[in-house]
Design an enzyme around this catalytic site. Structure first.
Site, PDB file in Angstrom:
ATOM      1  N   CYS A  94      17.351  25.215  -5.987  1.00 45.85           N
ATOM      2  CA  CYS A  94      16.066  24.596  -6.302  1.00 45.85           C
ATOM      3  C   CYS A  94      16.234  23.099  -6.072  1.00 45.85           C
ATOM      4  O   CYS A  94      16.909  22.412  -6.837  1.00 45.85           O
ATOM      5  CB  CYS A  94      15.664  24.873  -7.753  1.00 45.85           C
ATOM      6  SG  CYS A  94      14.074  24.139  -8.219  1.00 45.85           S
ATOM      7  N   GLU A 152      10.985  25.854  -0.698  1.00 46.63           N
ATOM      8  CA  GLU A 152      12.224  26.187  -0.007  1.00 46.63           C
ATOM      9  C   GLU A 152      11.945  26.191   1.485  1.00 46.63           C
ATOM     10  O   GLU A 152      10.816  26.457   1.913  1.00 46.63           O
ATOM     11  CB  GLU A 152      12.757  27.542  -0.482  1.00 46.63           C
ATOM     12  CG  GLU A 152      14.210  27.791  -0.126  1.00 46.63           C
ATOM     13  CD  GLU A 152      15.132  26.684  -0.600  1.00 46.63           C
ATOM     14  OE1 GLU A 152      15.437  25.792   0.226  1.00 46.63           O
ATOM     15  OE2 GLU A 152      15.532  26.685  -1.770  1.00 46.63           O
TER      16      GLU A 152
END
Length: 271
Positions: A2, A114
């Site tokens: 993350c 992402e």
């Protein structure tokens, strides 16, 4: 992994969602659609209130700096590298094992970003041989529109170069716990592109479902084996993912337009 996320909910909303009992006015942060390491973020945590007559833990909404600085660190420079803690080893790593037992938090998010690359480069990254260049960004978020409660840790670090009464004498920093990405189909997948979270990245932040919030935040829980049971991934099929503009790749860009879904990826993702 993350490395970026979005957090646009107001402190009033978060207070209601998480049953927060204490929030100082100066704790307010503006909505942030491109949260990057070293930024200040909201965290929900439980600890006694300083100088309070009653020592019982109180659920609080606090501002923390993203990038954990261990209490024993000589300088805070390494914090930007400690934005994530792996669920599989968090109980044993020197930087994380103490906060794992005593200082756990929830980092509220709308979702996380992402970047997708081709399969050959992904294989090299999984082997630790190469860092993937960022290509097409995707936004991953709960399919039902609920808050994404990221499991986190926090820690205190004392800057010994400053006086005790200096407002920056103490740093409070945090890290997001990550786990292996789901290989099951997304609840809502893009028409073209990845069909699962694992096809986007081999890791994902660990989202806590509401039934685990109280146990995760409870500082009285200190048994490492019991705590590790809380690190089980959430049920499959809760998430959706969609392509967003590559503007999010620049941390200077910030606004709700970053969450707008693209009809098609801007770049080939080799799917």
């Amino acid at each position: 992994m993350c490395g970026r996320y979005a957090a646009s909910r107001s402190p009033e909303d978060l207070q209601g969602l998480f049953g927060v009992q204490k929030r100082e006015p100066e704790e307010s942060l503006a909505p942030d659609w491109n949260v990057a390491p070293t930024k200040e973020v909201y965290a929900v945590l439980e600890r006694p209130v300083k100088d309070a007559a009653e020592p019982a833990p109180v659920r609080q909404l606090r501002r923390l700096r993203w990038g954990l600085v261990p209490s024993w660190a000589k300088t805070p420079e390494g914090g930007a590298r400690m934005i994530n803690a792996r669920a599989e080893t968090v109980h044993e790593k020197p930087s994380f094992r103490r906060p794992f037992l005593a200082r756990r938090c929830i980092l509220p998010a709308d979702g996380y970003y992402e970047w997708v690359t081709g399969s050959d480069e992904r294989q090299l990254e999984e082997q630790g041989k190469k860092k993937r260049p960022r290509k097409q960004p995707y936004f991953v978020t709960p399919a039902d529109g609920s808050v994404m409660a990221l499991a986190g840790l926090y820690e205190f670090w004392r800057d010994r170069t400053l006086a005790d009464d200096h407002p920056q004498a103490w740093w409070v920093t945090c890290s997001v716990i990550t786990t292996e990405a789901e290989k099951t189909p997304l609840a809502v997948a893009p028409a073209t592109g990845p069909g699962s979270l694992a096809e986007i990245h081999p890791r994902m932040p660990l989202m806590l479902t509401p039934d685990r919030w109280d146990a995760w935040l409870d500082p009285a829980r200190t048994d490492p084996d019991e705590l590790r049971e809380l690190l089980e991934p959430p049920p499959a099929g809760l998430m959706r993912a969609y392509a967003v503009a590559t503007a999010v790749s620049n941390v200077r860009n910030n606004g709700p337009e970053l969450l707008e879904e693209l009809a098609a990826p801007e770049e080939s993702t080799l799917f």
